[in-house]
Motif scaffolding. Sequence first.
Motif, PDB file in Angstrom:
ATOM      1  N   THR A  61       0.858  -1.189   0.000  1.00 57.08           N
ATOM      2  CA  THR A  61       0.000   0.000   0.000  1.00 57.08           C
ATOM      3  C   THR A  61       0.893   1.239   0.000  1.00 57.08           C
ATOM      4  N   PRO A  62       1.291   1.720  -1.165  1.00 55.92           N
ATOM      5  CA  PRO A  62       2.139   2.917  -1.193  1.00 55.92           C
ATOM      6  C   PRO A  62       1.322   4.160  -0.875  1.00 55.92           C
ATOM      7  N   ASP A  63       1.989   5.123  -0.229  1.00 57.20           N
ATOM      8  CA  ASP A  63       1.285   6.375   0.032  1.00 57.20           C
ATOM      9  C   ASP A  63       1.349   7.254  -1.222  1.00 57.20           C
ATOM     10  N   ASP A  64       0.781   8.419  -1.138  1.00 60.54           N
ATOM     11  CA  ASP A  64       0.685   9.298  -2.307  1.00 60.54           C
ATOM     12  C   ASP A  64       2.060   9.717  -2.834  1.00 60.54           C
ATOM     13  N   TYR A  65       3.018   9.977  -1.929  1.00 62.56           N
ATOM     14  CA  TYR A  65       4.348  10.413  -2.349  1.00 62.56           C
ATOM     15  C   TYR A  65       5.105   9.284  -3.064  1.00 62.56           C
ATOM     16  N   GLN A  66       4.997   8.072  -2.563  1.00 64.40           N
ATOM     17  CA  GLN A  66       5.667   6.940  -3.194  1.00 64.40           C
ATOM     18  C   GLN A  66       5.062   6.662  -4.580  1.00 64.40           C
ATOM     19  N   LEU A  67       3.774   6.744  -4.697  1.00 65.00           N
ATOM     20  CA  LEU A  67       3.111   6.525  -5.972  1.00 65.00           C
ATOM     21  C   LEU A  67       3.475   7.637  -6.973  1.00 65.00           C
ATOM     22  N   ALA A  68       3.593   8.861  -6.493  1.00 61.38           N
ATOM     23  CA  ALA A  68       3.982   9.972  -7.364  1.00 61.38           C
ATOM     24  C   ALA A  68       5.427   9.796  -7.837  1.00 61.38           C
ATOM     25  N   ALA A  69       6.316   9.344  -6.957  1.00 59.92           N
ATOM     26  CA  ALA A  69       7.709   9.118  -7.337  1.00 59.92           C
ATOM     27  C   ALA A  69       7.809   7.996  -8.371  1.00 59.92           C
ATOM     28  N   LEU A  70       7.074   6.932  -8.166  1.00 55.16           N
ATOM     29  CA  LEU A  70       7.081   5.825  -9.115  1.00 55.16           C
ATOM     30  C   LEU A  70       6.542   6.257 -10.473  1.00 55.16           C
ATOM     31  N   THR A  71       5.492   7.035 -10.478  1.00 52.50           N
ATOM     32  CA  THR A  71       4.927   7.535 -11.734  1.00 52.50           C
ATOM     33  C   THR A  71       5.924   8.436 -12.455  1.00 52.50           C
ATOM     34  N   ALA A  72       6.635   9.275 -11.724  1.00 54.97           N
ATOM     35  CA  ALA A  72       7.624  10.167 -12.337  1.00 54.97           C
ATOM     36  C   ALA A  72       8.771   9.363 -12.954  1.00 54.97           C
ATOM     37  N   VAL A  73       9.221   8.318 -12.273  1.00 49.61           N
ATOM     38  CA  VAL A  73      10.307   7.492 -12.804  1.00 49.61           C
ATOM     39  C   VAL A  73       9.870   6.758 -14.066  1.00 49.61           C
ATOM     40  N   VAL A  74       8.689   6.169 -14.043  1.00 52.64           N
ATOM     41  CA  VAL A  74       8.192   5.433 -15.211  1.00 52.64           C
ATOM     42  C   VAL A  74       7.974   6.387 -16.385  1.00 52.64           C
ATOM     43  N   ALA A  75       7.426   7.561 -16.144  1.00 53.62           N
ATOM     44  CA  ALA A  75       7.213   8.541 -17.215  1.00 53.62           C
ATOM     45  C   ALA A  75       8.541   9.049 -17.758  1.00 53.62           C
ATOM     46  N   LEU A  87      11.417   7.380 -17.813  1.00 50.82           N
ATOM     47  CA  LEU A  87      12.017   6.311 -18.617  1.00 50.82           C
ATOM     48  C   LEU A  87      11.321   6.175 -19.968  1.00 50.82           C
ATOM     49  N   ALA A  88      10.035   6.371 -19.989  1.00 52.14           N
ATOM     50  CA  ALA A  88       9.299   6.265 -21.254  1.00 52.14           C
ATOM     51  C   ALA A  88       9.655   7.411 -22.194  1.00 52.14           C
ATOM     52  N   SER A  89       9.860   8.600 -21.658  1.00 50.51           N
ATOM     53  CA  SER A  89      10.179   9.737 -22.521  1.00 50.51           C
ATOM     54  C   SER A  89      11.635   9.727 -22.961  1.00 50.51           C
ATOM     55  N   ALA A  90      12.507   9.017 -22.245  1.00 51.46           N
ATOM     56  CA  ALA A  90      13.924   8.963 -22.600  1.00 51.46           C
ATOM     57  C   ALA A  90      14.225   7.852 -23.600  1.00 51.46           C
ATOM     58  N   ALA A  91      13.223   7.085 -23.997  1.00 50.66           N
ATOM     59  CA  ALA A  91      13.452   5.998 -24.944  1.00 50.66           C
ATOM     60  C   ALA A  91      13.831   6.582 -26.301  1.00 50.66           C
ATOM     61  N   PRO A  92      14.794   5.968 -26.995  1.00 51.45           N
ATOM     62  CA  PRO A  92      15.210   6.498 -28.296  1.00 51.45           C
ATOM     63  C   PRO A  92      14.109   6.356 -29.338  1.00 51.45           C
ATOM     64  N   VAL A  93      14.060   7.304 -30.224  1.00 46.71           N
ATOM     65  CA  VAL A  93      13.067   7.293 -31.296  1.00 46.71           C
ATOM     66  C   VAL A  93      13.619   6.462 -32.439  1.00 46.71           C
ATOM     67  N   GLU A  94      12.880   5.442 -32.860  1.00 54.45           N
ATOM     68  CA  GLU A  94      13.331   4.547 -33.918  1.00 54.45           C
ATOM     69  C   GLU A  94      12.800   4.949 -35.278  1.00 54.45           C
ATOM     70  N   ASP A  95      12.015   6.035 -35.354  1.00 50.70           N
ATOM     71  CA  ASP A  95      11.417   6.427 -36.615  1.00 50.70           C
ATOM     72  C   ASP A  95      12.425   7.055 -37.572  1.00 50.70           C
ATOM     73  N   ALA A  96      13.429   7.717 -37.033  1.00 48.90           N
ATOM     74  CA  ALA A  96      14.396   8.384 -37.892  1.00 48.90           C
ATOM     75  C   ALA A  96      15.307   7.360 -38.563  1.00 48.90           C
TER      76      ALA A  96
END
Length: 78
Positions: free
Chosen positions: A20-34, A36-45
Motif C-alpha cells: 500500500t504505497p502512500d501518495d508520495y511513493q506513488l507519485a515518485a514511481l509515476t515520475a520514474v516510469v514517465a 524512462l518512457a520519454s527517454a526511450a530512443p526514437v526509432e522512426d528516424a
Amino acid sequence: MTAPDEKPQEKPLLKVVKGTPDDYQLAALTAVVAGLASAAPVEDAPKRRSEWANPARRVRRPLQHGPGAWRASAFPPA
C-alpha cells in the motif's frame, strides 16, 4: 451501453498489485516510469548510411588504355 454523458473507463497507467504505497511513493514511481518512457530512443528516424557502404562505390567507370592510363586510373576526369 453507456449514456452519452458518460465517458468509457480507461485503463490505469500503473496498478499496485502488492503493498500500500502512500501518495508520495506513488507519485515518485509515476515520475520514474514517465521519465524512462520519454527517454526511450526514437526509432522512426532512418539511420544515416556510411559512404563506405554505398553500393554506388562498387560501380566504376571503365579503365582507360594507352599511355598515361595508370595516372588516369587514380585521378577523376577533369
